[in-house]
Design a protein around this motif. Structure first.
Motif, PDB file in Angstrom:
ATOM      1  N   LEU A  79       0.843  -1.196   0.000  1.00 47.66           N
ATOM      2  CA  LEU A  79       0.000   0.000   0.000  1.00 47.66           C
ATOM      3  C   LEU A  79       0.878   1.244   0.000  1.00 47.66           C
ATOM      4  O   LEU A  79       1.780   1.378   0.837  1.00 47.66           O
ATOM      5  N   GLU A  80       0.606   2.149  -0.918  1.00 42.58           N
ATOM      6  CA  GLU A  80       1.344   3.413  -0.967  1.00 42.58           C
ATOM      7  C   GLU A  80       0.318   4.547  -1.030  1.00 42.58           C
ATOM      8  O   GLU A  80      -0.509   4.591  -1.937  1.00 42.58           O
ATOM      9  N   LYS A  81       0.413   5.460  -0.048  1.00 43.32           N
ATOM     10  CA  LYS A  81      -0.594   6.532   0.005  1.00 43.32           C
ATOM     11  C   LYS A  81      -0.505   7.475  -1.196  1.00 43.32           C
ATOM     12  O   LYS A  81      -1.471   8.094  -1.580  1.00 43.32           O
ATOM     13  N   GLY A  82       0.701   7.617  -1.780  1.00 45.60           N
ATOM     14  CA  GLY A  82       0.888   8.524  -2.916  1.00 45.60           C
ATOM     15  C   GLY A  82       1.406   7.764  -4.115  1.00 45.60           C
ATOM     16  O   GLY A  82       0.676   7.016  -4.765  1.00 45.60           O
ATOM     17  N   GLN A  88      11.271   9.768   0.516  1.00 47.97           N
ATOM     18  CA  GLN A  88      12.743   9.686   0.630  1.00 47.97           C
ATOM     19  C   GLN A  88      13.406   8.869  -0.478  1.00 47.97           C
ATOM     20  O   GLN A  88      14.513   9.172  -0.910  1.00 47.97           O
ATOM     21  N   SER A  89      12.722   7.829  -0.926  1.00 41.33           N
ATOM     22  CA  SER A  89      13.394   6.868  -1.803  1.00 41.33           C
ATOM     23  C   SER A  89      13.679   7.402  -3.196  1.00 41.33           C
ATOM     24  O   SER A  89      14.400   6.754  -3.960  1.00 41.33           O
ATOM     25  N   SER A  90      13.134   8.569  -3.546  1.00 41.27           N
ATOM     26  CA  SER A  90      13.544   9.197  -4.804  1.00 41.27           C
ATOM     27  C   SER A  90      14.375  10.446  -4.547  1.00 41.27           C
ATOM     28  O   SER A  90      15.098  10.907  -5.427  1.00 41.27           O
ATOM     29  N   GLY A  94      21.497   9.036  -3.844  1.00 43.13           N
ATOM     30  CA  GLY A  94      21.845   7.916  -4.716  1.00 43.13           C
ATOM     31  C   GLY A  94      23.175   7.262  -4.395  1.00 43.13           C
ATOM     32  O   GLY A  94      23.767   6.586  -5.234  1.00 43.13           O
ATOM     33  N   TRP A  95      23.649   7.445  -3.161  1.00 44.17           N
ATOM     34  CA  TRP A  95      24.897   6.800  -2.742  1.00 44.17           C
ATOM     35  C   TRP A  95      24.575   5.412  -2.221  1.00 44.17           C
ATOM     36  O   TRP A  95      23.676   5.244  -1.392  1.00 44.17           O
ATOM     37  N   ILE A  96      25.324   4.429  -2.687  1.00 46.19           N
ATOM     38  CA  ILE A  96      25.193   3.067  -2.159  1.00 46.19           C
ATOM     39  C   ILE A  96      26.524   2.778  -1.480  1.00 46.19           C
ATOM     40  O   ILE A  96      27.499   2.417  -2.123  1.00 46.19           O
ATOM     41  N   ALA A 217      -3.936   4.948   1.111  1.00 49.03           N
ATOM     42  CA  ALA A 217      -3.360   5.053   2.456  1.00 49.03           C
ATOM     43  C   ALA A 217      -3.894   3.949   3.350  1.00 49.03           C
ATOM     44  O   ALA A 217      -5.085   3.636   3.329  1.00 49.03           O
ATOM     45  N   ALA A 218      -3.001   3.381   4.146  1.00 47.82           N
ATOM     46  CA  ALA A 218      -3.434   2.521   5.249  1.00 47.82           C
ATOM     47  C   ALA A 218      -3.845   3.463   6.372  1.00 47.82           C
ATOM     48  O   ALA A 218      -3.067   4.342   6.760  1.00 47.82           O
ATOM     49  N   ARG A 219      -5.068   3.306   6.856  1.00 52.82           N
ATOM     50  CA  ARG A 219      -5.514   4.213   7.925  1.00 52.82           C
ATOM     51  C   ARG A 219      -5.217   3.660   9.314  1.00 52.82           C
ATOM     52  O   ARG A 219      -4.682   4.351  10.159  1.00 52.82           O
ATOM     53  N   HIS A 432      20.328   6.730   5.530  1.00 53.67           N
ATOM     54  CA  HIS A 432      21.163   5.832   4.719  1.00 53.67           C
ATOM     55  C   HIS A 432      20.442   4.530   4.377  1.00 53.67           C
ATOM     56  O   HIS A 432      21.044   3.467   4.317  1.00 53.67           O
ATOM     57  N   GLY A 433      19.139   4.634   4.091  1.00 55.29           N
ATOM     58  CA  GLY A 433      18.347   3.437   3.814  1.00 55.29           C
ATOM     59  C   GLY A 433      18.270   3.047   2.348  1.00 55.29           C
ATOM     60  O   GLY A 433      17.801   1.951   2.022  1.00 55.29           O
ATOM     61  N   PHE A 434      18.727   3.936   1.463  1.00 58.00           N
ATOM     62  CA  PHE A 434      18.635   3.605   0.033  1.00 58.00           C
ATOM     63  C   PHE A 434      19.629   2.494  -0.307  1.00 58.00           C
ATOM     64  O   PHE A 434      19.243   1.436  -0.827  1.00 58.00           O
ATOM     65  N   GLY A 435      20.887   2.717   0.029  1.00 59.06           N
ATOM     66  CA  GLY A 435      21.909   1.723  -0.314  1.00 59.06           C
ATOM     67  C   GLY A 435      21.665   0.364   0.319  1.00 59.06           C
ATOM     68  O   GLY A 435      21.832  -0.680  -0.311  1.00 59.06           O
ATOM     69  N   ILE A 436      21.221   0.375   1.568  1.00 59.39           N
ATOM     70  CA  ILE A 436      21.048  -0.878   2.308  1.00 59.39           C
ATOM     71  C   ILE A 436      19.696  -1.534   1.996  1.00 59.39           C
ATOM     72  O   ILE A 436      19.440  -2.682   2.385  1.00 59.39           O
TER      73      ILE A 436
HETATM   74  C1  LIG Z   1      17.907  14.236   0.912  1.00 57.38           C
HETATM   75  C2  LIG Z   1      18.186  12.801   1.254  1.00 57.38           C
HETATM   76  C3  LIG Z   1      19.406  12.227   0.890  1.00 57.38           C
HETATM   77  C4  LIG Z   1      19.650  10.863   1.173  1.00 57.38           C
HETATM   78  N1  LIG Z   1      20.775  10.267   0.653  1.00 57.38           N
HETATM   79  C5  LIG Z   1      20.944   8.918   0.791  1.00 57.38           C
HETATM   80  C6  LIG Z   1      21.998   8.246   0.127  1.00 57.38           C
HETATM   81  O1  LIG Z   1      22.754   8.843  -0.644  1.00 57.38           O
HETATM   82  N2  LIG Z   1      22.156   6.920   0.348  1.00 57.38           N
HETATM   83  C7  LIG Z   1      21.316   6.223   1.166  1.00 57.38           C
HETATM   84  O2  LIG Z   1      21.531   5.026   1.368  1.00 57.38           O
HETATM   85  N3  LIG Z   1      20.260   6.826   1.742  1.00 57.38           N
HETATM   86  C8  LIG Z   1      20.043   8.143   1.564  1.00 57.38           C
HETATM   87  N4  LIG Z   1      18.960   8.769   2.124  1.00 57.38           N
HETATM   88  C9  LIG Z   1      18.050   7.984   2.953  1.00 57.38           C
HETATM   89  C10 LIG Z   1      17.126   7.121   2.124  1.00 57.38           C
HETATM   90  O3  LIG Z   1      16.544   7.858   1.081  1.00 57.38           O
HETATM   91  C11 LIG Z   1      16.043   6.567   3.044  1.00 57.38           C
HETATM   92  O4  LIG Z   1      16.635   5.999   4.201  1.00 57.38           O
HETATM   93  C12 LIG Z   1      15.220   5.494   2.371  1.00 57.38           C
HETATM   94  O5  LIG Z   1      14.750   5.946   1.131  1.00 57.38           O
HETATM   95  C13 LIG Z   1      14.060   5.121   3.284  1.00 57.38           C
HETATM   96  O6  LIG Z   1      13.212   4.248   2.585  1.00 57.38           O
HETATM   97  P1  LIG Z   1      11.833   3.832   3.220  1.00 57.38           P
HETATM   98  O7  LIG Z   1      11.219   2.877   2.297  1.00 57.38           O
HETATM   99  O8  LIG Z   1      12.075   3.424   4.638  1.00 57.38           O
HETATM  100  O9  LIG Z   1      10.992   5.191   3.348  1.00 57.38           O
HETATM  101  P2  LIG Z   1      10.369   6.152   2.235  1.00 57.38           P
HETATM  102  O10 LIG Z   1      11.142   6.148   0.993  1.00 57.38           O
HETATM  103  O11 LIG Z   1      10.175   7.464   2.907  1.00 57.38           O
HETATM  104  O12 LIG Z   1       8.978   5.476   1.919  1.00 57.38           O
HETATM  105  C14 LIG Z   1       7.926   5.433   2.837  1.00 57.38           C
HETATM  106  C15 LIG Z   1       6.642   5.458   2.026  1.00 57.38           C
HETATM  107  O13 LIG Z   1       5.546   5.158   2.881  1.00 57.38           O
HETATM  108  C16 LIG Z   1       4.425   5.849   2.396  1.00 57.38           C
HETATM  109  N5  LIG Z   1       3.430   5.906   3.486  1.00 57.38           N
HETATM  110  C17 LIG Z   1       3.559   6.524   4.680  1.00 57.38           C
HETATM  111  N6  LIG Z   1       2.477   6.309   5.444  1.00 57.38           N
HETATM  112  C18 LIG Z   1       1.637   5.542   4.712  1.00 57.38           C
HETATM  113  C19 LIG Z   1       0.350   4.994   4.955  1.00 57.38           C
HETATM  114  N7  LIG Z   1      -0.282   5.176   6.133  1.00 57.38           N
HETATM  115  N8  LIG Z   1      -0.232   4.257   3.978  1.00 57.38           N
HETATM  116  C20 LIG Z   1       0.413   4.045   2.794  1.00 57.38           C
HETATM  117  N9  LIG Z   1       1.625   4.549   2.521  1.00 57.38           N
HETATM  118  C21 LIG Z   1       2.239   5.284   3.464  1.00 57.38           C
HETATM  119  C22 LIG Z   1       4.992   7.199   2.001  1.00 57.38           C
HETATM  120  O14 LIG Z   1       4.151   7.874   1.099  1.00 57.38           O
HETATM  121  C23 LIG Z   1       6.335   6.807   1.408  1.00 57.38           C
HETATM  122  O15 LIG Z   1       6.285   6.683   0.010  1.00 57.38           O
HETATM  123  C24 LIG Z   1      18.691  10.113   1.880  1.00 57.38           C
HETATM  124  C25 LIG Z   1      17.469  10.696   2.256  1.00 57.38           C
HETATM  125  C26 LIG Z   1      17.204  12.021   1.921  1.00 57.38           C
HETATM  126  C27 LIG Z   1      15.864  12.619   2.287  1.00 57.38           C
END
Ligand SMILES: Cc1cc2nc3c(=O)[nH]c(=O)nc-3n(C[C@H](O)[C@H](O)[C@H](O)COP(=O)(O)OP(=O)(O)OC[C@H]3O[C@@H](n4cnc5c(N)ncnc54)[C@H](O)[C@@H]3O)c2cc1C
Length: 477
Positions: A79-82, A88-90, A94-96, A217-219, A432-436
């Motif tokens: 489920l993705e609200k948007g 964050q994930s876009s 982009g560092w891994i 959205a998950a409520r 740092h959640g993108f790379g991992i």
């Molecule tokens: C500016 C910036 C630079 C960064 N640089 C790096 C980097 O170089 N290397 C690296 O490893 N990491 C980097 N990070 C960190 C990395 O982007 C994040 O740690 C990672 O993307 C987190 O992923 P996620 O899936 O946990 O969260 P997110 O990508 O935030 O995804 C969570 C998703 O949940 C959705 N959501 C929330 N609540 C609900 C709901 N109730 N119902 C449905 N959907 C919901 C949101 O809409 C969102 O899309 C950076 C972050 C930022 C902001």
């Protein structure tokens, strides 16, 4: 608990990326941040009546966990609200990187690097994955001493990190105006294009059977006898006994409504992207003023080194004591703003309670899209031109910001919630959640299925904030 024998996992479909895809990217350089609420929905579901696992959040963590579950023939609804990856994930750099990781994260990110290479082939489109290294530049003896500490951890895990002297830094990144005292580099670290990679992995996951529902959205969780029995969404209810909450900056708000408290705050970070420029360095590097990373389209992604802002809200007060260690270590690293804009997870006016049949804060803000900070953009311009004076102007083509889901010890929570059987949390990746992400996704898929996760997750346990353990910050390098 859902168990599937390992050998039920279908073999990965290998398809090599094509030169056409690479050319396409070069022909379409970034001109504006690619995600808004107006971005067309790509994944329509539909919402099923029942699903073995429901994942809340379509960032890298949710997408990767879903992919691994589907490969074990588990029915999974994401489920993705948007829009997939729109937060964050876009928005990340982009560092891994393996470099500078917490010792307990390192084995997971090593696995993630292996998985990234596999994904780059399996996606069937160019996700911009390149092994171009990550380098840290040091000005002070303290920085050099921190690098030497990390080197011991890297060596213990067989990672190719090495320290650089001043001449080696100048040789690795020629054309810099300044001599650095030294540096640290990890040649096996990589880069990928976040806003291309994560949606591409989501398409792969959908092809492999994941049911992805955007704009949904998950409520609330539905609990029966204290256990998970379903999830209430804005489109109705899904029956399930397993939920992963991987909701990034929204996780704390979502969980608190069910009596689960985590000391998570979110901080804003500003990013800018240049148009195509001559190549000064193919990888990623940072000093304390500027971070830069070559992109696949020939531009650079830039950010001010180490500066971020915290919007003070109820959670900031609630969790203040947990952050004292981090505050003492870096008292001037955070700028405080009195209140978050309306609708943000920790805004003063954001409701903390809502009913399953009424609009929730999540669908009210489909895409958390913070405005970039003007002084951050000025710092980027100044920092990059100071370091590379050969560029009289920095051709900024797009700028944006992201809200990082931070934890007091800079490492995530990846754990089951003992009080609510069936509930797993993966959040607080702390910048740092993108790379991992791919490694965490594999770990979580096993955790959800009741298999051994393959790595020691004790460092990431939920109870560390309540069992009297001291806060032990991971490396902020
Ligand atoms: C500016 C910036 C630079 C960064 N640089 C790096 C980097 O170089 N290397 C690296 O490893 N990491 C980097 N990070 C960190 C990395 O982007 C994040 O740690 C990672 O993307 C987190 O992923 P996620 O899936 O946990 O969260 P997110 O990508 O935030 O995804 C969570 C998703 O949940 C959705 N959501 C929330 N609540 C609900 C709901 N109730 N119902 C449905 N959907 C919901 C949101 O809409 C969102 O899309 C950076 C972050 C930022 C902001």
């Amino acid at each position: 608990m859902i168990r599937r024998p390992e050998n039920e996992c279908p073999p990965p479909r290998l398809k090599l990326q094509t030169d056409t895809a690479i050319t396409d990217q070069k022909d379409h350089p970034l001109t504006a941040f690619p995600f808004t609420e107006a971005t067309p929905v790509q994944f329509h579901g539909p919402l099923p009546k029942t699903s073995e696992v429901v994942i809340v959040g379509g960032g890298i963590i949710g997408v990767m966990t879903a992919l691994f579950l589907a490969r074990r023939n588990v029915s999974v609804t994401l489920l993705e609200k948007g829009r997939i990856a729109a937060e964050q994930s876009s928005r990340n750099w982009g560092w891994i990187r393996q470099q500078g990781r917490d010792a307990d994260e390192l084995p997971i990110v090593i696995e993630a690097c292996r998985l990234w290479r596999q994904l780059a082939e399996e996606c069937g489109e160019d996700i911009g994955l390149r092994q171009t290294g990550v380098t840290y530049l040091a000005r002070t003896d303290k920085e050099l001493a921190d690098f030497a500490e990390f080197l011991k951890i890297a060596e213990a895990h067989g990672v190719d990190t090495r320290l650089l002297d001043s001449d080696e830094v100048a040789e690795l990144i020629p054309g810099m105006s300044r001599r650095f005292g030294g540096g640290m580099t990890t040649p096996s670290d990589m880069r990928a294009e976040p806003w291309i990679a994560v949606p591409a992995i989501a398409r792969l996951a959908a092809r492999e059977g994941v049911n992805i529902v955007e704009n949904c959205a998950a409520r609330r969780l539905d609990l029966s006898g204290g256990r998970i029995s379903g999830v209430w969404t804005e489109k109705g209810r899904v029956a399930t006994s397993n939920v992963l909450v991987a909701s990034g900056a929204w996780t704390s708000l979502f969980l608190r409504a069910h009596g689960v408290s985590i000391p998570q705050l979110s901080v804003r970070l500003t990013v800018a992207a240049t148009g195509p420029m001559p190549e000064i360095h193919a990888g990623a590097a940072t000093d304390e003023h500027i971070a830069f990373r070559r992109r696949q389209d020939g531009g650079y992604t830039l950010a001010p080194g180490g500066s971020h802002q915290l919007y003070v809200g109820p959670d900031a007060f609630r969790h203040l004591t947990k952050y004292l260690t981090a505050l003492k270590a870096n008292p001037f690293g955070t700028r405080y703003l009195p209140a978050a804009p309306r609708g943000y997870p920790d805004a003063w006016s954001t409701p903390r309670k809502w009913d399953a049949d009424a609009e929730s804060p999540f669908e009210r803000m489909r895409v958390l899209n913070p405005a970039p900070e003007a002084s951050g953009l000025r710092a980027i311009d100044r920092g990059f031109r100071d370091l590379f004076p050969q560029f009289k102007q920095v051709p900024i083509k797009a700028s944006w910001a992201g809200m990082i889901d931070a934890m007091p010890d800079v490492v995530p929570v990846v754990d089951r919630v003992p009080a609510i059987p069936g509930l797993v949390i993966a959040t607080g990746m702390s910048g740092h959640g993108f790379g991992i992400g791919p490694g965490m996704g594999r770990v979580l898929s096993d955790l959800i299925q009741g298999n051994a996760p393959g790595h020691d997750l004790n460092r990431f346990r939920l109870s560390r904030f309540t069992d009297g353990s001291p806060i032990r910050p991971g490396p902020a390098i």
